[in-house]
Design a protein around this motif. Sequence first.
Motif, PDB file in Angstrom:
ATOM      1  N   ASP A   1      10.695   1.962  -5.339  1.00  0.00           N
ATOM      2  CA  ASP A   1      10.465   0.928  -4.313  1.00  0.00           C
ATOM      3  C   ASP A   1       9.212   0.651  -3.663  1.00  0.00           C
ATOM      4  OD1 ASP A   1      13.092   1.111  -4.805  1.00  0.00           O
ATOM      5  OD2 ASP A   1      13.073   1.756  -2.847  1.00  0.00           O
ATOM      6  N   LEU A   2       8.505   1.986  -3.503  1.00  0.00           N
ATOM      7  CA  LEU A   2       7.210   1.933  -2.952  1.00  0.00           C
ATOM      8  C   LEU A   2       5.891   1.518  -3.429  1.00  0.00           C
ATOM      9  CD1 LEU A   2       6.435   5.715  -2.130  1.00  0.00           C
ATOM     10  CD2 LEU A   2       6.168   2.977  -0.331  1.00  0.00           C
ATOM     11  N   LEU A   3       6.638   1.041  -5.408  1.00  0.00           N
ATOM     12  CA  LEU A   3       5.887   0.231  -5.931  1.00  0.00           C
ATOM     13  C   LEU A   3       6.413  -0.936  -6.403  1.00  0.00           C
ATOM     14  CD1 LEU A   3       3.061   0.070  -8.344  1.00  0.00           C
ATOM     15  CD2 LEU A   3       5.028   1.690 -10.251  1.00  0.00           C
ATOM     16  N   ILE A   4       7.116  -1.823  -6.577  1.00  0.00           N
ATOM     17  CA  ILE A   4       7.441  -2.833  -6.838  1.00  0.00           C
ATOM     18  C   ILE A   4       7.170  -3.408  -5.461  1.00  0.00           C
ATOM     19  CG2 ILE A   4       9.812  -3.819  -6.728  1.00  0.00           C
ATOM     20  CD1 ILE A   4      10.850  -2.129  -8.796  1.00  0.00           C
ATOM     21  N   ASN A   5       7.339  -3.159  -4.023  1.00  0.00           N
ATOM     22  CA  ASN A   5       6.909  -3.644  -3.237  1.00  0.00           C
ATOM     23  C   ASN A   5       5.908  -3.622  -3.098  1.00  0.00           C
ATOM     24  OD1 ASN A   5       9.679  -3.650  -1.914  1.00  0.00           O
ATOM     25  ND2 ASN A   5       9.523  -2.015  -1.070  1.00  0.00           N
TER      26      ASN A   5
END
Length: 198
Positions: free
Chosen positions: A80-84
């Motif tokens: 989630d951190l990477l995609i966001n």
Amino acid sequence: MKVEKYQNGERVTIAPGEFYVTGKPGVITTLLGSCIAACLYDPGRRLIGMNHFMLSNPRYSKELPLNITDAGRYGIHAMDLLINAMMANGTDRFRIRAKIFGGATIINPGAVTDNFFCVGQVNCRFILQYLEKERIPIDAMDIGGDFGRVIHFSNGDFSVHRRKVDSSRSSKLAERDRYCWQKAIEQQQAALTEVDLW
């Protein structure tokens, strides 16, 4: 995170628990054992990102559903951190593509199913299920096995150069790694300076 400048590009080396996103010429690098690196990219926006996630709970199970285990929760946070971060840099979720690496069983590869040493196998299962559920296509992968990996992810052609870790030849391999990421940046610089004639 370590940043090395080269010509007009950079090489960013990420450690476990870190991620990095860039739209600039460069290469993202990491060293993997049982950890996973998800290399995400948007070819239209020339945007790349990589994370390096590992599991830190003392017990894992290959048989439990991922939403019950700490394995699934930790990986979900990293993804989630990477995609966001990629979306904050201008991509849309449906444009993202993936290449995945790591998940080796380095220690005690013949261990029983329900013990600490299956962390690489749990990581592999997690990333495959996560990307399928999120409908992010996987263009390349090298996961599992019993060897570590060094990977270099290029924002030029979105290639990932992978080599197996062999500690007996570390000095020559370090030279080869340097050549690999510098060549990728040089190719990106050359592509940026080409002029299209109409």
